[in-house]
Motif scaffolding. Structure first.
Motif, PDB file in Angstrom:
ATOM      1  N   ILE A   1      67.704 -89.618  62.081  1.00  0.00           N
ATOM      2  CA  ILE A   1      67.169 -89.735  63.440  1.00  0.00           C
ATOM      3  C   ILE A   1      68.126 -89.085  64.439  1.00  0.00           C
ATOM      4  O   ILE A   1      67.694 -88.377  65.349  1.00  0.00           O
ATOM      5  N   ARG A   2      69.429 -89.291  64.253  1.00  0.00           N
ATOM      6  CA  ARG A   2      70.415 -88.670  65.150  1.00  0.00           C
ATOM      7  C   ARG A   2      70.325 -87.142  65.099  1.00  0.00           C
ATOM      8  O   ARG A   2      70.434 -86.474  66.126  1.00  0.00           O
ATOM      9  N   ILE A   3      70.136 -86.587  63.909  1.00  0.00           N
ATOM     10  CA  ILE A   3      69.983 -85.136  63.769  1.00  0.00           C
ATOM     11  C   ILE A   3      68.746 -84.673  64.535  1.00  0.00           C
ATOM     12  O   ILE A   3      68.783 -83.683  65.276  1.00  0.00           O
ATOM     13  N   LEU A   4      67.660 -85.405  64.364  1.00  0.00           N
ATOM     14  CA  LEU A   4      66.418 -85.061  65.063  1.00  0.00           C
ATOM     15  C   LEU A   4      66.590 -85.163  66.577  1.00  0.00           C
ATOM     16  O   LEU A   4      66.130 -84.287  67.326  1.00  0.00           O
ATOM     17  N   LEU A   5      67.271 -86.216  67.039  1.00  0.00           N
ATOM     18  CA  LEU A   5      67.532 -86.375  68.467  1.00  0.00           C
ATOM     19  C   LEU A   5      68.303 -85.176  69.014  1.00  0.00           C
ATOM     20  O   LEU A   5      67.973 -84.644  70.075  1.00  0.00           O
ATOM     21  N   LYS A   6      69.317 -84.761  68.276  1.00  0.00           N
ATOM     22  CA  LYS A   6      70.126 -83.621  68.718  1.00  0.00           C
ATOM     23  C   LYS A   6      69.278 -82.352  68.788  1.00  0.00           C
ATOM     24  O   LYS A   6      69.356 -81.596  69.748  1.00  0.00           O
ATOM     25  N   ARG A   7      68.459 -82.132  67.767  1.00  0.00           N
ATOM     26  CA  ARG A   7      67.588 -80.947  67.753  1.00  0.00           C
ATOM     27  C   ARG A   7      66.583 -80.966  68.896  1.00  0.00           C
ATOM     28  O   ARG A   7      66.212 -79.920  69.426  1.00  0.00           O
ATOM     29  N   LYS A   8      66.120 -82.154  69.253  1.00  0.00           N
ATOM     30  CA  LYS A   8      65.127 -82.292  70.319  1.00  0.00           C
ATOM     31  C   LYS A   8      65.785 -82.447  71.693  1.00  0.00           C
ATOM     32  O   LYS A   8      65.095 -82.572  72.696  1.00  0.00           O
ATOM     33  N   ASN A   9      67.119 -82.495  71.711  1.00  0.00           N
ATOM     34  CA  ASN A   9      67.883 -82.666  72.945  1.00  0.00           C
ATOM     35  C   ASN A   9      67.479 -83.942  73.686  1.00  0.00           C
ATOM     36  O   ASN A   9      67.213 -83.937  74.895  1.00  0.00           O
TER      37      ASN A   9
ATOM     38  N   THR B   1      68.548 -88.128  74.123  1.00  0.00           N
ATOM     39  CA  THR B   1      69.582 -89.139  73.896  1.00  0.00           C
ATOM     40  C   THR B   1      68.960 -90.414  73.328  1.00  0.00           C
ATOM     41  O   THR B   1      67.740 -90.614  73.418  1.00  0.00           O
ATOM     42  N   ILE B   2      69.814 -91.260  72.796  1.00  0.00           N
ATOM     43  CA  ILE B   2      69.336 -92.557  72.311  1.00  0.00           C
ATOM     44  C   ILE B   2      68.798 -93.374  73.483  1.00  0.00           C
ATOM     45  O   ILE B   2      67.810 -94.101  73.339  1.00  0.00           O
ATOM     46  N   ILE B   3      69.404 -93.227  74.639  1.00  0.00           N
ATOM     47  CA  ILE B   3      68.933 -93.935  75.834  1.00  0.00           C
ATOM     48  C   ILE B   3      67.515 -93.484  76.182  1.00  0.00           C
ATOM     49  O   ILE B   3      66.634 -94.303  76.452  1.00  0.00           O
ATOM     50  N   GLU B   4      67.289 -92.169  76.148  1.00  0.00           N
ATOM     51  CA  GLU B   4      65.942 -91.640  76.438  1.00  0.00           C
ATOM     52  C   GLU B   4      64.945 -92.111  75.377  1.00  0.00           C
ATOM     53  O   GLU B   4      63.821 -92.479  75.699  1.00  0.00           O
ATOM     54  N   LEU B   5      65.369 -92.112  74.115  1.00  0.00           N
ATOM     55  CA  LEU B   5      64.489 -92.595  73.045  1.00  0.00           C
ATOM     56  C   LEU B   5      64.122 -94.055  73.290  1.00  0.00           C
ATOM     57  O   LEU B   5      62.962 -94.441  73.138  1.00  0.00           O
ATOM     58  N   SER B   6      65.086 -94.860  73.678  1.00  0.00           N
ATOM     59  CA  SER B   6      64.823 -96.277  73.973  1.00  0.00           C
ATOM     60  C   SER B   6      63.764 -96.414  75.055  1.00  0.00           C
ATOM     61  O   SER B   6      62.856 -97.238  74.945  1.00  0.00           O
ATOM     62  N   LYS B   7      63.879 -95.599  76.101  1.00  0.00           N
ATOM     63  CA  LYS B   7      62.898 -95.641  77.190  1.00  0.00           C
ATOM     64  C   LYS B   7      61.511 -95.250  76.686  1.00  0.00           C
ATOM     65  O   LYS B   7      60.518 -95.894  77.024  1.00  0.00           O
ATOM     66  N   ARG B   8      61.450 -94.214  75.873  1.00  0.00           N
ATOM     67  CA  ARG B   8      60.158 -93.761  75.345  1.00  0.00           C
ATOM     68  C   ARG B   8      59.503 -94.822  74.472  1.00  0.00           C
ATOM     69  O   ARG B   8      58.282 -94.923  74.407  1.00  0.00           O
ATOM     70  N   LEU B   9      60.341 -95.602  73.788  1.00  0.00           N
ATOM     71  CA  LEU B   9      59.820 -96.653  72.894  1.00  0.00           C
ATOM     72  C   LEU B   9      59.662 -97.989  73.608  1.00  0.00           C
ATOM     73  O   LEU B   9      59.273 -98.987  72.993  1.00  0.00           O
ATOM     74  N   LYS B  10      60.014 -98.009  74.893  1.00  0.00           N
ATOM     75  CA  LYS B  10      59.915 -99.234  75.698  1.00  0.00           C
ATOM     76  C   LYS B  10      60.700-100.383  75.067  1.00  0.00           C
ATOM     77  O   LYS B  10      60.213-101.510  74.939  1.00  0.00           O
ATOM     78  N   THR B  11      61.932-100.069  74.686  1.00  0.00           N
ATOM     79  CA  THR B  11      62.840-101.082  74.150  1.00  0.00           C
ATOM     80  C   THR B  11      64.174-100.941  74.868  1.00  0.00           C
ATOM     81  O   THR B  11      64.388 -99.993  75.622  1.00  0.00           O
ATOM     82  N   THR B  12      65.061-101.886  74.625  1.00  0.00           N
ATOM     83  CA  THR B  12      66.359-101.836  75.300  1.00  0.00           C
ATOM     84  C   THR B  12      67.329-100.929  74.542  1.00  0.00           C
ATOM     85  O   THR B  12      67.189-100.712  73.330  1.00  0.00           O
ATOM     86  N   ASN B  13      68.303-100.432  75.279  1.00  0.00           N
ATOM     87  CA  ASN B  13      69.349 -99.626  74.650  1.00  0.00           C
ATOM     88  C   ASN B  13      70.091-100.454  73.609  1.00  0.00           C
ATOM     89  O   ASN B  13      70.458 -99.944  72.546  1.00  0.00           O
TER      90      ASN B  13
ATOM     91  N   ALA C   1      56.756 -94.649  65.226  1.00  0.00           N
ATOM     92  CA  ALA C   1      56.824 -94.620  66.694  1.00  0.00           C
ATOM     93  C   ALA C   1      57.912 -93.650  67.163  1.00  0.00           C
ATOM     94  O   ALA C   1      57.718 -92.924  68.147  1.00  0.00           O
ATOM     95  N   ILE C   2      59.035 -93.634  66.468  1.00  0.00           N
ATOM     96  CA  ILE C   2      60.116 -92.702  66.805  1.00  0.00           C
ATOM     97  C   ILE C   2      59.626 -91.268  66.626  1.00  0.00           C
ATOM     98  O   ILE C   2      59.848 -90.413  67.485  1.00  0.00           O
ATOM     99  N   ALA C   3      58.947 -91.009  65.524  1.00  0.00           N
ATOM    100  CA  ALA C   3      58.411 -89.664  65.272  1.00  0.00           C
ATOM    101  C   ALA C   3      57.461 -89.258  66.396  1.00  0.00           C
ATOM    102  O   ALA C   3      57.559 -88.145  66.928  1.00  0.00           O
ATOM    103  N   LYS C   4      56.567 -90.151  66.780  1.00  0.00           N
ATOM    104  CA  LYS C   4      55.611 -89.847  67.846  1.00  0.00           C
ATOM    105  C   LYS C   4      56.340 -89.587  69.163  1.00  0.00           C
ATOM    106  O   LYS C   4      56.009 -88.647  69.889  1.00  0.00           O
ATOM    107  N   ALA C   5      57.360 -90.400  69.458  1.00  0.00           N
ATOM    108  CA  ALA C   5      58.132 -90.241  70.694  1.00  0.00           C
ATOM    109  C   ALA C   5      58.890 -88.909  70.716  1.00  0.00           C
ATOM    110  O   ALA C   5      59.181 -88.379  71.783  1.00  0.00           O
TER     111      ALA C   5
END
Length: 71
Positions: A9-17, A19-31, A50-54
């Motif tokens: 997931i971290r690799i995917l986050l980096k490729r998609k530019n 952050t984990i904070i932004e992912l948390s917001k997209r998933l409507k969960t806390t950091n 859900a992470i894949a969709k986000a």
């Protein structure tokens, strides 16, 4: 060397530019909740989907039998 799901997931986050904070917001969960999931490497199939969709991609979870059949 086999990567953990968190590492993937971290690799995917980096490729998609993203952050984990932004992912948390997209998933409507806390950091904190997201950080705990990464720390324990504890993701359900629903969460992975859900992470894949986000991140605008697909998660394909399956078993592969010795004859190559995907189940």
């Amino acid at each position: 060397m086999k990567l953990t799901m968190g590492e993937k997931i971290r690799i995917l986050l980096k490729r998609k530019n993203v952050t984990i904070i932004e992912l948390s917001k997209r998933l409507k969960t806390t950091n904190q909740n997201m950080a705990n999931k990464f720390k324990r490497d504890n993701f359900s199939v629903n969460e992975l989907e859900a992470i894949a969709k986000a991140l605008d991609c697909e998660f394909e979870g399956f078993f592969v039998d010795k004859d190559g059949e995907r189940i």
